[in-house]
Design an enzyme around this catalytic site. Sequence first.
Site, short mmCIF file in Angstrom:
data_model
loop_
_atom_site.label_atom_id
_atom_site.label_comp_id
_atom_site.label_asym_id
_atom_site.label_seq_id
_atom_site.Cartn_x
_atom_site.Cartn_y
_atom_site.Cartn_z
N ASN A 261 0.93 -1.19 -0.15
CA ASN A 261 0.06 0.12 0.00
C ASN A 261 1.02 1.30 0.05
OD1 ASN A 261 -1.93 1.94 0.33
ND2 ASN A 261 -2.24 1.29 2.60
N LYS B 137 0.22 4.21 -0.61
CA LYS B 137 -0.68 5.44 0.08
C LYS B 137 -0.31 6.65 -0.80
CE LYS B 137 -0.19 3.35 4.55
NZ LYS B 137 -0.25 3.29 6.01
N HIS C 17 -9.67 1.19 4.79
CA HIS C 17 -8.39 1.51 5.74
C HIS C 17 -8.61 2.64 6.66
CE1 HIS C 17 -4.36 2.76 6.37
NE2 HIS C 17 -3.88 1.69 6.02
N GLU D 96 -7.13 5.29 7.42
CA GLU D 96 -6.67 6.45 7.15
C GLU D 96 -8.03 6.96 6.06
OE1 GLU D 96 -2.99 5.82 5.08
OE2 GLU D 96 -2.21 5.38 6.99
N GLU E 148 -5.51 -4.34 10.53
CA GLU E 148 -4.26 -3.43 10.74
C GLU E 148 -4.85 -2.46 12.15
OE1 GLU E 148 -2.54 -2.23 6.89
OE2 GLU E 148 -4.19 -1.44 6.97
N GLY F 287 2.35 2.57 10.67
CA GLY F 287 3.40 3.54 10.25
C GLY F 287 4.12 4.02 11.50
N SER G 244 3.29 -1.79 10.20
CA SER G 244 4.49 -1.91 10.43
C SER G 244 5.27 -3.48 10.19
CB SER G 244 5.12 -1.49 11.91
OG SER G 244 4.74 -0.25 12.02
P1 PGA Z 1 2.51 0.44 7.59
O1 PGA Z 1 1.14 0.60 6.88
O2 PGA Z 1 3.13 -0.91 6.93
O3 PGA Z 1 3.48 1.51 6.99
O4 PGA Z 1 2.55 0.38 9.22
C1 PGA Z 1 0.36 -0.39 6.75
C2 PGA Z 1 -0.94 -0.03 6.06
O5 PGA Z 1 -1.53 1.29 6.44
O6 PGA Z 1 -1.67 -0.62 5.29
#
Ligand code: PGA
Length: 263
Positions: free
Chosen positions: A13, A15, A106, A108, A178, A184, A222
Amino acid sequence: MSGSAITPWVIGNWKMNPVQAEAQQLVSEFKTLLEQQAIDAAQCHLGVAPVAIALGSVQEQLKTAVRPVYTVAQDVSRIAGLGAYTGEVSAELLKDSQIGFVLVGHSERREIFAENVQILNAKIQNALAAGLTVIYCVGESLQQRESGQAEQVVLQQICDIAAVVEAEQWQNIVIAYEPIWAIGTGKTASPEDAQAMHAKIREGLTQLTSYGPQMAILYGGSVKPENAVELAACPDINGALVGGASLNAASFHQIAQAFANTQ
Ligand code: PGA
């Protein structure tokens, strides 16, 4: 049921990253790594989710990869079809561009763009009706985890979509768990905690659909080469949705290998 019967998925992903030239470089490096160290398509599905304006160019570049690597949309409109909806991209338009996969739910999108159950369900309904596979993301906040509500929150998010998913459409859904506090942040759920939640999700899915035992449940938050092997060893973790580490071709390839090696 052992997760090893389910072909894992590793999806990057990206983003709102990176600029075009870097995206091209990233895909090119990843293709080279796949040539040097093969990951059998039967052992792991692979996908990358670039920004909307790069979907076409990334898809084109991936056509010459040694094995299938799917191009995944990060979002889809809650409006179906065509029409006067400035800024939107419908499921039908994605399908028309041979994009077969989309992320929905997601954290976000839920948090920053205030996408509620109604909006997410409209997106899922449209995507499934257009024949797309939906990667549906769920996960609890730190506060919800600390107050002992994690399981209830996540199972509710799974139940939320049951209103719009028809019986046969469950086979076109992949779940990505997640935990928001792990996205992140460099913090990962321990393999034990992640496995425990995945097992609960599997239980919940199995109550909703006969496809439950064979649905892929990915972990995200992460994920990196350093923790991928341990996560991949968990029976109900059938792959990863990778953010930050997917912007590095070697890291992404190593994570994919960790999951492929479980097969
Ligand atoms: P990350 O993001 O691996 O940077 O923690 C995962 C995601 O939001 O899909």
